[in-house]
Write a protein that holds these residues in place. Structure first.
Motif, mmCIF file in Angstrom:
data_model
loop_
_atom_site.group_PDB
_atom_site.id
_atom_site.type_symbol
_atom_site.label_atom_id
_atom_site.label_comp_id
_atom_site.label_asym_id
_atom_site.label_seq_id
_atom_site.Cartn_x
_atom_site.Cartn_y
_atom_site.Cartn_z
ATOM 1 N N VAL A 1 -9.769 -0.396 9.654
ATOM 2 C CA VAL A 1 -10.990 0.375 9.396
ATOM 3 C C VAL A 1 -10.721 1.866 9.565
ATOM 4 O O VAL A 1 -11.118 2.683 8.719
ATOM 5 C CB VAL A 1 -12.145 -0.092 10.316
ATOM 6 C CG1 VAL A 1 -13.292 0.900 10.320
ATOM 7 C CG2 VAL A 1 -12.629 -1.466 9.888
ATOM 8 N N LEU B 1 -8.044 -6.480 5.619
ATOM 9 C CA LEU B 1 -9.273 -6.278 6.388
ATOM 10 C C LEU B 1 -10.234 -7.443 6.162
ATOM 11 O O LEU B 1 -10.779 -8.003 7.115
ATOM 12 C CB LEU B 1 -9.933 -4.948 6.022
ATOM 13 C CG LEU B 1 -11.252 -4.642 6.734
ATOM 14 C CD1 LEU B 1 -11.071 -4.614 8.246
ATOM 15 C CD2 LEU B 1 -11.823 -3.313 6.241
ATOM 16 N N ALA B 2 -10.419 -7.829 4.903
ATOM 17 C CA ALA B 2 -11.299 -8.963 4.600
ATOM 18 C C ALA B 2 -10.774 -10.254 5.229
ATOM 19 O O ALA B 2 -11.544 -11.032 5.814
ATOM 20 C CB ALA B 2 -11.435 -9.125 3.088
ATOM 21 N N ILE C 1 -7.921 -3.357 1.795
ATOM 22 C CA ILE C 1 -9.185 -4.096 1.898
ATOM 23 C C ILE C 1 -8.899 -5.597 2.015
ATOM 24 O O ILE C 1 -9.631 -6.311 2.697
ATOM 25 C CB ILE C 1 -10.099 -3.774 0.696
ATOM 26 C CG1 ILE C 1 -10.525 -2.300 0.769
ATOM 27 C CG2 ILE C 1 -11.309 -4.689 0.654
ATOM 28 C CD1 ILE C 1 -11.248 -1.788 -0.460
ATOM 29 N N TYR D 1 -10.235 7.699 2.962
ATOM 30 C CA TYR D 1 -11.321 8.024 2.026
ATOM 31 C C TYR D 1 -12.134 9.240 2.456
ATOM 32 O O TYR D 1 -12.850 9.813 1.639
ATOM 33 C CB TYR D 1 -12.197 6.794 1.779
ATOM 34 C CG TYR D 1 -11.457 5.789 0.921
ATOM 35 C CD1 TYR D 1 -11.137 6.086 -0.404
ATOM 36 C CD2 TYR D 1 -11.028 4.577 1.435
ATOM 37 C CE1 TYR D 1 -10.421 5.190 -1.189
ATOM 38 C CE2 TYR D 1 -10.320 3.677 0.652
ATOM 39 C CZ TYR D 1 -10.020 3.995 -0.656
ATOM 40 O OH TYR D 1 -9.314 3.112 -1.427
ATOM 41 N N LEU E 1 -8.519 3.087 6.544
ATOM 42 C CA LEU E 1 -9.273 3.211 5.294
ATOM 43 C C LEU E 1 -10.314 4.326 5.358
ATOM 44 O O LEU E 1 -10.434 5.127 4.422
ATOM 45 C CB LEU E 1 -9.936 1.881 4.947
ATOM 46 C CG LEU E 1 -8.978 0.813 4.410
ATOM 47 C CD1 LEU E 1 -9.634 -0.562 4.405
ATOM 48 C CD2 LEU E 1 -8.494 1.179 3.023
ATOM 49 N N TRP F 1 -6.647 0.869 -1.588
ATOM 50 C CA TRP F 1 -7.615 -0.216 -1.670
ATOM 51 C C TRP F 1 -6.983 -1.564 -1.331
ATOM 52 O O TRP F 1 -7.680 -2.508 -0.972
ATOM 53 C CB TRP F 1 -8.268 -0.269 -3.057
ATOM 54 C CG TRP F 1 -7.292 -0.502 -4.164
ATOM 55 C CD1 TRP F 1 -6.669 0.436 -4.925
ATOM 56 C CD2 TRP F 1 -6.796 -1.763 -4.605
ATOM 57 N NE1 TRP F 1 -5.816 -0.153 -5.819
ATOM 58 C CE2 TRP F 1 -5.881 -1.518 -5.650
ATOM 59 C CE3 TRP F 1 -7.044 -3.083 -4.234
ATOM 60 C CZ2 TRP F 1 -5.213 -2.527 -6.307
ATOM 61 C CZ3 TRP F 1 -6.375 -4.099 -4.891
ATOM 62 C CH2 TRP F 1 -5.466 -3.825 -5.924
ATOM 63 N N THR G 1 0.824 -1.213 0.000
ATOM 64 C CA THR G 1 0.000 0.000 0.000
ATOM 65 C C THR G 1 0.855 1.258 0.000
ATOM 66 O O THR G 1 0.619 2.182 -0.775
ATOM 67 C CB THR G 1 -0.943 0.009 1.229
ATOM 68 O OG1 THR G 1 -1.816 -1.117 1.144
ATOM 69 C CG2 THR G 1 -1.752 1.283 1.308
#
Length: 148
Positions: free
Chosen positions: A96, A48-49, A45, A103, A99, A42, A35
C-alpha cells in the motif's frame, strides 16, 4: 520411526506447510521483479489483492499458493498461522505504501518501501523470517511493559 504427515488440504489450520508459505513469497517476489523490469507499477495490485484476499478468506484462496506451491517440494516444516498473519499484514502495508507513494509522485519513498518488501521476501525465501523476528520483538516489548 514414521514421519509426521503433512496436511495437504487448503483448510484453515494453525500450522501452514512451509512450501505453501514459500509459494506465496515467490509470488510476491515475481510480482516485484516484473514491476521493476517493466516499470508498470499497477502489477503490484496483483500481490496486494492476493494478500488482502488471503488475509480475509485464508490460504485456501491465495492465488500464489495455489499456482506456485505445487512447483515446490512438499515440506514437513510449518509456520504458525499467527506469524503468517503478521507477515501478511506487513506485506500489505509495504504494498500500500509503495503504490500510494508512486501514484502521489513520491518516487524515492515508493522505492524504499518496495526495497524493504523485497529484502524481507528474499530473506524469508533464504530462511530468515524478518517479520517473525519483528513479531517476537513486539511480543517481548508488550510483555516487558505489562510487567511495569
Amino acid at each position: 520411526m514414521s514421519q509426521p504427515t503433512v496436511n495437504l488440504s487448503y483448510e484453515c489450520v494453525e500450522e501452514v506447510p512451509l512450501h505453501r508459505v514459500r509459494g506465496n513469497q515467490l509470488g510476491i517476489l515475481l510480482s516485484v521483479i516484473a514491476t521493476v523490469l517493466t516499470q508498470q507499477w499497477w502489477i503490484l495490485i496483483l500481490p496486494l489483492a492476493v494478500q488482502l484476499i488471503s488475509r480475509t478468506y485464508g490460504v485456501k484462496y491465495n492465488l500464489f499458493v495455489r499456482l506456485l506451491s505445487p512447483l515446490l517440494p512438499v515440506s514437513q516444516r510449518t509456520e504458525a498461522r499467527e506469524l503468517l498473519r503478521f507477515n501478511n499484514l506487513l506485506a500489505i502495508l509495504f504494498l500500500v505504501v509503495t503504490l500510494a507513494a508512486h501514484y502521489l509522485g513520491l518516487t524515492v519513498l515508493s522505492y524504499i518501501a518496495l526495497g524493504m518488501l523485497t529484502a524481507a521476501v528474499v530473506a524469508a525465501l533464504s530462511g530468515f523470517c524478518l517479520g517473525c523476528f519483528m513479531y517476537f520483538q513486539y511480543k517481548q516489548f508488550r510483555l516487558r511493559h505489562q510487567r511495569s
